[in-house]
Design a protein around this motif. Structure first.
Motif, PDB file in Angstrom:
ATOM      1  N   TYR A 123       0.706  -1.264  -0.051  1.00  0.00           N
ATOM      2  CA  TYR A 123       0.048  -0.277   0.008  1.00  0.00           C
ATOM      3  C   TYR A 123       0.851   1.396  -0.015  1.00  0.00           C
ATOM      4  O   TYR A 123       0.692   2.126  -0.747  1.00  0.00           O
ATOM      5  CB  TYR A 123      -0.931  -0.087   1.294  1.00  0.00           C
ATOM      6  CG  TYR A 123      -1.701   1.109   1.690  1.00  0.00           C
ATOM      7  CD1 TYR A 123      -2.637   1.487   0.788  1.00  0.00           C
ATOM      8  CD2 TYR A 123      -1.386   1.972   2.808  1.00  0.00           C
ATOM      9  CE1 TYR A 123      -3.482   2.651   1.209  1.00  0.00           C
ATOM     10  CE2 TYR A 123      -2.307   3.057   3.166  1.00  0.00           C
ATOM     11  CZ  TYR A 123      -3.286   3.382   2.447  1.00  0.00           C
ATOM     12  OH  TYR A 123      -3.970   4.522   2.657  1.00  0.00           O
ATOM     13  N   ALA A 124       1.732   1.207   1.119  1.00  0.00           N
ATOM     14  CA  ALA A 124       2.675   2.466   0.810  1.00  0.00           C
ATOM     15  C   ALA A 124       3.394   2.767  -0.402  1.00  0.00           C
ATOM     16  O   ALA A 124       3.663   3.966  -0.940  1.00  0.00           O
ATOM     17  CB  ALA A 124       3.659   2.342   1.970  1.00  0.00           C
ATOM     18  N   GLU A 125       3.848   1.648  -1.061  1.00  0.00           N
ATOM     19  CA  GLU A 125       4.547   1.911  -2.265  1.00  0.00           C
ATOM     20  C   GLU A 125       3.721   2.273  -3.403  1.00  0.00           C
ATOM     21  O   GLU A 125       4.041   3.255  -3.973  1.00  0.00           O
ATOM     22  CB  GLU A 125       5.180   0.433  -2.899  1.00  0.00           C
ATOM     23  CG  GLU A 125       6.120   0.544  -3.924  1.00  0.00           C
ATOM     24  CD  GLU A 125       6.785  -0.910  -4.438  1.00  0.00           C
ATOM     25  OE1 GLU A 125       7.825  -0.903  -4.533  1.00  0.00           O
ATOM     26  OE2 GLU A 125       5.680  -1.537  -4.425  1.00  0.00           O
ATOM     27  N   ARG A 126       2.442   1.747  -3.245  1.00  0.00           N
ATOM     28  CA  ARG A 126       1.461   2.141  -4.481  1.00  0.00           C
ATOM     29  C   ARG A 126       1.030   3.766  -4.131  1.00  0.00           C
ATOM     30  O   ARG A 126       0.862   4.448  -5.008  1.00  0.00           O
ATOM     31  CB  ARG A 126       0.200   1.503  -4.391  1.00  0.00           C
ATOM     32  CG  ARG A 126       0.592   0.108  -5.034  1.00  0.00           C
ATOM     33  CD  ARG A 126      -0.560  -0.919  -5.102  1.00  0.00           C
ATOM     34  NE  ARG A 126      -1.415  -1.095  -4.105  1.00  0.00           N
ATOM     35  CZ  ARG A 126      -2.736  -0.591  -3.864  1.00  0.00           C
ATOM     36  NH1 ARG A 126      -3.095   0.372  -5.002  1.00  0.00           N
ATOM     37  NH2 ARG A 126      -3.385  -0.749  -3.014  1.00  0.00           N
ATOM     38  N   VAL A 127       1.051   4.053  -2.843  1.00  0.00           N
ATOM     39  CA  VAL A 127       0.791   5.372  -2.585  1.00  0.00           C
ATOM     40  C   VAL A 127       1.809   6.508  -2.855  1.00  0.00           C
ATOM     41  O   VAL A 127       1.571   7.831  -3.058  1.00  0.00           O
ATOM     42  CB  VAL A 127       0.182   5.802  -0.899  1.00  0.00           C
ATOM     43  CG1 VAL A 127       0.005   7.014  -0.769  1.00  0.00           C
ATOM     44  CG2 VAL A 127      -1.082   4.706  -0.858  1.00  0.00           C
ATOM     45  N   GLY A 128       3.097   5.965  -2.879  1.00  0.00           N
ATOM     46  CA  GLY A 128       3.947   6.599  -3.174  1.00  0.00           C
ATOM     47  C   GLY A 128       4.961   7.438  -1.950  1.00  0.00           C
ATOM     48  O   GLY A 128       5.488   8.510  -2.340  1.00  0.00           O
ATOM     49  N   VAL A 129       4.770   6.936  -0.729  1.00  0.00           N
ATOM     50  CA  VAL A 129       5.298   7.644   0.447  1.00  0.00           C
ATOM     51  C   VAL A 129       6.352   6.808   0.972  1.00  0.00           C
ATOM     52  O   VAL A 129       6.690   5.667   0.285  1.00  0.00           O
ATOM     53  CB  VAL A 129       4.303   7.766   1.581  1.00  0.00           C
ATOM     54  CG1 VAL A 129       3.044   8.621   1.131  1.00  0.00           C
ATOM     55  CG2 VAL A 129       3.855   6.466   2.042  1.00  0.00           C
ATOM     56  N   LYS A 130       7.174   7.577   1.583  1.00  0.00           N
ATOM     57  CA  LYS A 130       8.407   6.883   1.969  1.00  0.00           C
ATOM     58  C   LYS A 130       8.594   6.386   3.489  1.00  0.00           C
ATOM     59  O   LYS A 130       9.586   6.038   3.985  1.00  0.00           O
ATOM     60  CB  LYS A 130       9.610   7.778   1.711  1.00  0.00           C
ATOM     61  CG  LYS A 130      10.111   8.233   0.107  1.00  0.00           C
ATOM     62  CD  LYS A 130      10.368   6.771  -0.326  1.00  0.00           C
ATOM     63  CE  LYS A 130      11.867   6.340   0.072  1.00  0.00           C
ATOM     64  NZ  LYS A 130      12.168   5.127  -0.663  1.00  0.00           N
ATOM     65  N   THR A 131       7.580   6.647   4.159  1.00  0.00           N
ATOM     66  CA  THR A 131       7.610   6.265   5.582  1.00  0.00           C
ATOM     67  C   THR A 131       5.963   5.868   5.970  1.00  0.00           C
ATOM     68  O   THR A 131       4.837   6.185   5.474  1.00  0.00           O
ATOM     69  CB  THR A 131       7.318   7.681   6.636  1.00  0.00           C
ATOM     70  OG1 THR A 131       8.603   8.278   6.161  1.00  0.00           O
ATOM     71  CG2 THR A 131       7.286   7.298   7.826  1.00  0.00           C
ATOM     72  N   ILE A 132       6.025   4.555   6.695  1.00  0.00           N
ATOM     73  CA  ILE A 132       4.768   4.051   7.123  1.00  0.00           C
ATOM     74  C   ILE A 132       5.002   4.135   8.621  1.00  0.00           C
ATOM     75  O   ILE A 132       5.774   3.806   9.209  1.00  0.00           O
ATOM     76  CB  ILE A 132       4.899   2.485   6.864  1.00  0.00           C
ATOM     77  CG1 ILE A 132       4.955   2.039   5.339  1.00  0.00           C
ATOM     78  CG2 ILE A 132       3.884   1.749   7.679  1.00  0.00           C
ATOM     79  CD1 ILE A 132       5.160   0.538   5.241  1.00  0.00           C
ATOM     80  N   VAL A 133       3.776   4.743   8.905  1.00  0.00           N
ATOM     81  CA  VAL A 133       3.565   4.651  10.780  1.00  0.00           C
ATOM     82  C   VAL A 133       2.912   3.448  11.042  1.00  0.00           C
ATOM     83  O   VAL A 133       1.889   3.015  10.563  1.00  0.00           O
ATOM     84  CB  VAL A 133       2.821   5.964  11.044  1.00  0.00           C
ATOM     85  CG1 VAL A 133       2.736   6.058  12.575  1.00  0.00           C
ATOM     86  CG2 VAL A 133       3.571   7.375  10.600  1.00  0.00           C
ATOM     87  N   GLY A 134       3.612   2.573  11.726  1.00  0.00           N
ATOM     88  CA  GLY A 134       3.003   1.131  12.019  1.00  0.00           C
ATOM     89  C   GLY A 134       3.232   0.843  13.288  1.00  0.00           C
ATOM     90  O   GLY A 134       3.643   1.476  14.293  1.00  0.00           O
ATOM     91  N   VAL A 135       2.206  -0.180  13.900  1.00  0.00           N
ATOM     92  CA  VAL A 135       2.171  -0.907  15.248  1.00  0.00           C
ATOM     93  C   VAL A 135       2.207  -2.279  14.951  1.00  0.00           C
ATOM     94  O   VAL A 135       1.325  -2.861  14.771  1.00  0.00           O
ATOM     95  CB  VAL A 135       1.183  -0.552  15.962  1.00  0.00           C
ATOM     96  CG1 VAL A 135       0.801  -0.864  17.401  1.00  0.00           C
ATOM     97  CG2 VAL A 135       0.777   1.287  15.908  1.00  0.00           C
ATOM     98  N   PRO A 136       3.285  -2.764  14.864  1.00  0.00           N
ATOM     99  CA  PRO A 136       3.404  -4.398  14.794  1.00  0.00           C
ATOM    100  C   PRO A 136       3.529  -5.093  16.113  1.00  0.00           C
ATOM    101  O   PRO A 136       4.100  -4.711  16.975  1.00  0.00           O
ATOM    102  CB  PRO A 136       4.682  -4.586  13.819  1.00  0.00           C
ATOM    103  CG  PRO A 136       5.559  -3.346  14.292  1.00  0.00           C
ATOM    104  CD  PRO A 136       4.790  -2.213  14.705  1.00  0.00           C
TER     105      PRO A 136
END
Length: 283
Positions: A123-136
């Motif tokens: 998803y992040a790659e398709r949106v074109g951003v360089k940062t994922i804010v995540g909670v794994p």
């Protein structure tokens, strides 16, 4: 020096009076020039956490950001779902651009399986951003490490204070990520960090090499009982925070995550943004 809200506004009023007095002196004294102190150059940018607008559609969100002069948005999936088509993603970006807003990151996204991690990175790659804010989940961090290397994205783990067991504060994120790829770090939520008994200014200094995003907010108490309030009315020392961001040359985003009166947040959002901008100008 720590600024109280009252001190802040007293100094602001005093500055206005002094400027007025200087103007009169200037009018009466030929050749007298007033030198204004130049504003500090900030390495960071002001943004908005999408969660602030959980009760509002994208059009409303973007109109508010444009009026506030905020040009960066951390994208939440209720504005751009994870299963959006490429056409829908392009339409999203066009709509943002029309309001002079850029989606700079996605999240927070909660991830409890490898499949959910795969989906978030795609998803992040398709949106074109360089940062994922995540909670794994903690046990998924080795897999996050693998995906960061594969996609070359920054992964900023959002800390949540004492409300949930995983990632309560900046130190916890640091301890779980310091041996992993250097692109895995944190979204430093200053309010939640304080609510877990920590000092967000000191934590920014200690962990700044792994701070890839920041959520700025104010809270009423430095404990679990603390709740969101307009920036400047709570316990966060924002002048000290701004000075520390400059000291460590933090070049990321400071995104307001406003969590008070969330069905009618607009006055509080405007007050918070105005206060933060003023602190940046005066600190």
């Amino acid at each position: 020096m720590k600024y109280s809200r009252r001190t802040f506004f007293k100094q602001g009023a005093a500055s206005i009076l002094l400027c007025g007095t200087a103007s009169v002196a200037n009018a009466r004294t030929p050749g007298y020039n007033i030198r204004r102190a130049s504003k500090a150059v900030n390495p960071f940018q002001l943004g908005m956490a999408g969660y602030t607008f959980v009760n509002f559609d994208l059009d409303t969100t973007l109109k508010v950001l444009e009026r506030l002069g905020v040009h960066y948005l951390c994208i939440k999936d209720f504005h751009l779902p994870l299963d959006s088509t490429n056409e829908e993603i392009q339409a999203f970006h066009r709509k943002c651009a029309a309001h002079k807003v850029t989606g700079y990151a996605v999240g927070p996204i909660y991830m409890k399986s490898e499949d959910e991690i795969d989906r978030a990175f795609e998803y992040a790659e398709r949106v074109g951003v360089k940062t994922i804010v995540g909670v794994p989940d903690y046990d998924l961090l080795p897999y996050v490490d693998k995906k960061v290397k594969e996609y070359d994205l920054n992964y900023a783990i959002h800390l949540h204070g004492p409300d949930i067991k995983t990632y309560p504060d900046a130190t916890d994120v640091w301890e779980h990520t310091k041996e992993l790829d250097s692109r895995i770090g944190m979204c430093l939520d200053v309010g939640h960090d304080l609510r877990n008994g920590c000092d967000p200014v000191a934590d920014l200094k200690k962990y700044h090499t792994r701070v890839f995003d920041m959520h700025i907010k104010d809270v009423t108490e430095a404990s679990k009982a603390g709740v969101g309030i307009e920036i400047g009315r709570g316990k966060i020392d924002f002048p000290a925070l701004v000075r520390m961001m400059r000291e460590v040359n933090y070049t990321g985003m400071c995104s307001l995550e406003y969590e008070k009166d969330m069905k009618d947040p607009f006055l509080g959002i405007a007050e918070s943004i105005g206060y933060f901008k003023a602190v940046c100008d005066l600190s």
